[in-house]
Write a protein that holds these residues in place. Structure first.
Motif, PDB file in Angstrom:
ATOM      1  N   LYS A 160     -10.402  10.311  16.226  1.00 33.44           N
ATOM      2  CA  LYS A 160     -10.888   8.950  16.361  1.00 33.44           C
ATOM      3  C   LYS A 160      -9.834   7.969  15.835  1.00 33.44           C
ATOM      4  CE  LYS A 160     -15.848   9.941  15.939  1.00 33.44           C
ATOM      5  NZ  LYS A 160     -17.093   9.652  15.172  1.00 33.44           N
ATOM      6  N   ALA A 161      -9.632   6.915  16.581  1.00 31.80           N
ATOM      7  CA  ALA A 161      -8.673   5.903  16.144  1.00 31.80           C
ATOM      8  C   ALA A 161      -9.204   5.174  14.919  1.00 31.80           C
ATOM      9  CB  ALA A 161      -8.401   4.917  17.275  1.00 31.80           C
ATOM     10  N   ASN A 162      -8.346   4.958  13.940  1.00 35.40           N
ATOM     11  CA  ASN A 162      -8.735   4.189  12.748  1.00 35.40           C
ATOM     12  C   ASN A 162      -7.856   2.950  12.555  1.00 35.40           C
ATOM     13  OD1 ASN A 162      -6.385   5.471  11.964  1.00 35.40           O
ATOM     14  ND2 ASN A 162      -7.412   6.887  10.557  1.00 35.40           N
ATOM     15  N   ASP A 201      -6.180  10.528   4.702  1.00 31.05           N
ATOM     16  CA  ASP A 201      -6.415  10.442   6.147  1.00 31.05           C
ATOM     17  C   ASP A 201      -5.117  10.119   6.888  1.00 31.05           C
ATOM     18  OD1 ASP A 201      -9.067  10.939   5.752  1.00 31.05           O
ATOM     19  OD2 ASP A 201      -9.770   8.893   6.185  1.00 31.05           O
ATOM     20  N   GLU A 202      -4.954  10.746   8.050  1.00 26.43           N
ATOM     21  CA  GLU A 202      -3.825  10.398   8.913  1.00 26.43           C
ATOM     22  C   GLU A 202      -4.224   9.229   9.806  1.00 26.43           C
ATOM     23  OE1 GLU A 202      -0.815  12.348  12.285  1.00 26.43           O
ATOM     24  OE2 GLU A 202      -2.404  13.580  11.368  1.00 26.43           O
ATOM     25  N   LEU A 203      -3.281   8.334  10.054  1.00 30.88           N
ATOM     26  CA  LEU A 203      -3.542   7.199  10.928  1.00 30.88           C
ATOM     27  C   LEU A 203      -3.443   7.628  12.391  1.00 30.88           C
ATOM     28  CD1 LEU A 203      -1.592   4.235   9.228  1.00 30.88           C
ATOM     29  CD2 LEU A 203      -3.919   5.079   8.798  1.00 30.88           C
ATOM     30  N   TYR A 255       0.141   9.054   6.644  1.00 33.66           N
ATOM     31  CA  TYR A 255      -1.079   9.294   5.863  1.00 33.66           C
ATOM     32  C   TYR A 255      -1.236   8.219   4.802  1.00 33.66           C
ATOM     33  CZ  TYR A 255      -0.850  14.028   7.844  1.00 33.66           C
ATOM     34  OH  TYR A 255      -0.789  15.116   8.700  1.00 33.66           O
ATOM     35  N   ALA A 256      -2.496   7.797   4.613  1.00 37.01           N
ATOM     36  CA  ALA A 256      -2.800   6.847   3.537  1.00 37.01           C
ATOM     37  C   ALA A 256      -2.856   7.578   2.206  1.00 37.01           C
ATOM     38  CB  ALA A 256      -4.124   6.147   3.815  1.00 37.01           C
ATOM     39  N   CYS A 257      -2.363   6.936   1.167  1.00 42.72           N
ATOM     40  CA  CYS A 257      -2.424   7.500  -0.189  1.00 42.72           C
ATOM     41  C   CYS A 257      -3.420   6.740  -1.049  1.00 42.72           C
ATOM     42  CB  CYS A 257      -1.042   7.474  -0.833  1.00 42.72           C
ATOM     43  SG  CYS A 257       0.179   8.513  -0.009  1.00 42.72           S
ATOM     44  N   GLU A 258      -4.246   5.927  -0.420  1.00 42.21           N
ATOM     45  CA  GLU A 258      -5.290   5.182  -1.123  1.00 42.21           C
ATOM     46  C   GLU A 258      -6.361   4.810  -0.117  1.00 42.21           C
ATOM     47  OE1 GLU A 258      -3.869   0.714  -1.445  1.00 42.21           O
ATOM     48  OE2 GLU A 258      -2.258   2.071  -2.090  1.00 42.21           O
ATOM     49  N   ARG A 272       0.835  -1.201   0.000  1.00 41.53           N
ATOM     50  CA  ARG A 272       0.000   0.000   0.000  1.00 41.53           C
ATOM     51  C   ARG A 272       0.871   1.251   0.000  1.00 41.53           C
ATOM     52  NH1 ARG A 272      -3.453  -3.250   3.469  1.00 41.53           N
ATOM     53  NH2 ARG A 272      -5.519  -3.496   2.521  1.00 41.53           N
ATOM     54  N   ARG A 273       0.285   2.344  -0.479  1.00 44.16           N
ATOM     55  CA  ARG A 273       1.015   3.610  -0.607  1.00 44.16           C
ATOM     56  C   ARG A 273       0.754   4.503   0.612  1.00 44.16           C
ATOM     57  NH1 ARG A 273      -1.125   6.510  -4.536  1.00 44.16           N
ATOM     58  NH2 ARG A 273      -2.984   5.194  -4.731  1.00 44.16           N
TER      59      ARG A 273
END
Length: 263
Positions: free
Chosen positions: A217-219, A254-256, A126-129, A108-109
């Protein structure tokens, strides 16, 4: 009147002759041994215990220098032999993590850049997808696998020895056997040194929801996994580990965040 000459008895002459012969024989023997290397006295060898002590490098003089977050760190004594080398590639992590640049980790990116919490919190991941979590997987420990929490693993007592020399190393330490899914006894607790600088551990940049304003919020969450990770990484890494799982849908950008408290 002139006294008669003193004449030695035969017994006295024999005793003197024997003494001279013995002395002459000893002198000849010593001279012969000195001239003959085969008769030289052997040196006194140390015992096995003495030799092992002399040949073993002293732990008090051992010295190892390792790159740390705030420069080079020198470890001495027992710690010099405790510090482990670590190759993040065996666990599917990057040898180095660039900032503000997209990278691929575990298929994943992602991008590591300044956190939405502000500069004082440092960087975030941060997620890129999009990473979709289905409603049926809303239960914990069933979400998609993101990447592991990677780094060299130490016994707790060894880790405490490291911290006595360099207390700042505790920043990214994760006690992997404190999770509910671990069956290890408390005395056997192991610690992962997850400093991204030393281990390529991208999970080390995930920020906590604790004390955030506004409240995040936790993801995702960290879980203990017994045994090797999924293929193909399990072919090169065969130990227990900790994994980051998604707990709710994560959109691109989104930031983790997860919930944890550092001691």
């Amino acid at each position: 009147m002139t006294p008669p000459p003193y004449v030695l008895s035969q017994g006295v002459l024999a005793a003197i002759g024997n003494a001279l012969s013995h002395a002459f024989a000893i002198g000849i023997g010593a001279s012969h041994e000195a001239s003959n290397p085969h008769h030289q006295a052997r040196p006194c060898l140390p015992s096995v215990r003495q030799r092992s002590k002399a040949q073993r490098p002293s732990e008090g003089h051992a010295r190892t220098i390792v790159e740390g977050r705030w420069g080079m760190c020198e470890f001495t004594g027992k710690c010099a032999n405790i510090i482990q080398s670590w190759n993040p590639v065996v666990l599917g992590l990057l040898d180095s993590l660039p900032y503000d640049e997209e990278v691929v980790v575990w298929g994943r990116r992602w991008i590591v850049k300044t956190s939405t919490l502000g500069e004082r919190h440092g960087y975030g991941v941060y997620a890129c997808e999009d990473i979709i979590v289905e409603d049926s997987t809303s239960c914990r420990r069933e979400g998609p696998t993101l990447f592991p929490y990677g780094g060299p693993i130490y016994k707790k007592r060894h880790w405490n020895m490291i911290l006595r020399q360099h207390p700042e190393w505790k920043t990214f330490a994760l006690e992997m056997d404190t999770f509910a899914s671990s069956t290890r006894r408390h005395s056997d607790v192991r610690v992962i040194d997850g400093d991204p600088i030393r281990s390529g551990n991208i999970a080390g940049f995930i920020n906590s929801t604790v004390g955030t304003r506004p409240k995040r919020k936790a993801n995702c969450e960290w879980v203990f996994v017994e045994g090797p990770p999924l293929a193909p990484y399990g072919e090169t890494y065969h130990e227990d580990h900790c994994m980051v799982l998604a707990t709710r849908t994560i959109r691109s950008g989104d930031e983790l965040f997860t919930h944890y408290e550092w001691n």
